[in-house]
Design an enzyme around this catalytic site. Structure first.
Site, PDB file in Angstrom:
ATOM      1  N   ARG A 141      18.868 -21.601  50.953  1.00 15.98           N
ATOM      2  CA  ARG A 141      20.236 -21.528  51.481  1.00 15.98           C
ATOM      3  C   ARG A 141      20.447 -22.497  52.646  1.00 15.98           C
ATOM      4  O   ARG A 141      21.547 -22.989  52.859  1.00 15.98           O
ATOM      5  CB  ARG A 141      20.558 -20.081  51.909  1.00 15.98           C
ATOM      6  N   ILE A 163      30.590 -20.833  54.068  1.00 22.63           N
ATOM      7  CA  ILE A 163      29.643 -20.462  53.016  1.00 22.63           C
ATOM      8  C   ILE A 163      29.648 -18.936  53.022  1.00 22.63           C
ATOM      9  O   ILE A 163      29.551 -18.308  54.085  1.00 22.63           O
ATOM     10  CB  ILE A 163      28.236 -21.071  53.261  1.00 22.63           C
ATOM     11  N   SER A 164      29.825 -18.333  51.839  1.00 20.48           N
ATOM     12  CA  SER A 164      29.943 -16.872  51.774  1.00 20.48           C
ATOM     13  C   SER A 164      28.688 -16.179  52.289  1.00 20.48           C
ATOM     14  O   SER A 164      27.582 -16.729  52.243  1.00 20.48           O
ATOM     15  CB  SER A 164      30.185 -16.416  50.328  1.00 20.48           C
ATOM     16  N   GLN A 165      28.879 -14.944  52.743  1.00 17.20           N
ATOM     17  CA  GLN A 165      27.765 -14.091  53.178  1.00 17.20           C
ATOM     18  C   GLN A 165      26.821 -13.862  51.989  1.00 17.20           C
ATOM     19  O   GLN A 165      27.287 -13.635  50.871  1.00 17.20           O
ATOM     20  CB  GLN A 165      28.366 -12.765  53.644  1.00 17.20           C
TER      21      GLN A 165
END
Ligand code: SAH
Length: 215
Positions: free
Chosen positions: A37, A63-65
């Site tokens: 990530r 950026i999404s959780q």
């Protein structure tokens, strides 16, 4: 780009946290173990990559959780080789997770510099991914129908256009809310030509979906 034992250790810890928070799809968890990530983070901020939190990626986007990525990936319930449309490529992280799960992915992004950055990171999967620049709020008719459509920005309503682009048995996973602040995750499964099964799930906070079918 490097992926050290320290990164991998932090990633395994994060994945254990996701499992403890209720993610139980092993294909999702093993894909997330594989994708570094921190590669999808802005330079100088990679120390934040293995926290279960969203993070700014520029252009007022995030950026999404990790929990959200895992949750949406689990909800679309896909198998290897199936065709998926992602609306909102952003950093490309959610795309990489889906690609690690073995899908054929179409992903559309409104903001060109984000798409260009994601394209570099998604090169290893180039035979199974097509990146598209434009407004995906009404889907991408050209490559329909899809086994699943995943929307990674908050929508005001569910556009019929998206539903029409699902195969029978296909699933649309989309955060919907009439406030720009929080949304409820919705899953719609196409049961037949005109019949859809609708589930309203937990509350999330996404950046707004823009464009014709957005805000
Ligand atoms: N899936 C991404 C999340 C990015 S945030 C990730 O893993 O990083 C949502 C993204 O949706 C933003 O990059 C935003 O620019 C994009 N977006 C918003 N409305 C859109 C639209 N109508 N068409 C395509 N992309 C859109």
């Amino acid at each position: 780009m490097i992926d050290t034992a320290v990164h991998q250790g932090r990633r395994h810890k994060l994945i254990r946290e996701l499992a403890a928070k209720g993610i139980d799809n092993s294909a999702v968890l093993s894909a997330m173990i594989k994708v570094p990530r921190h590669w999808f983070f802005p330079k100088d901020f990679e120390q934040y990559a293995y926290r279960d939190a969203a993070f700014p990626i520029g252009h007022e986007q995030t950026i999404s959780q990790p929990f959200t990525v895992a949750y949406q990936s689990q909800l679309i319930d896909i198998q290897k080789g199936e065709r998926v449309l992602e609306i909102g490529t952003g950093s490309g992280y959610q795309a990489a997770v889906l690609l690690e799960m073995g899908v054929e992915l179409y992903t559309i992004e409104y903001i060109k510099p984000l798409l260009q950055k994601a394209a570099v990171l998604l090169k290893p999967y180039k035979d199974r991914v097509r990146l598209i620049h434009g407004d995906g709020s009404n889907g991408v008719l050209k490559y329909a129908p899809y086994d699943a459509i995943i929307v990674t920005a908050g929508a005001p309503t569910i556009q019929n256009e998206l539903l029409k682009q699902l195969k029978i048995g296909g699933k649309l996973v989309i955060p919907v809310g009439n406030s720009r602040e929080t949304q409820k995750m919705h899953r719609l499964t196409r049961m037949s030509e005109n019949k859809f099964h609708r589930e309203v799930l937990g509350q999330f906070k996404f950046v707004p979906l823009v464009g014709e079918g957005g805000w």
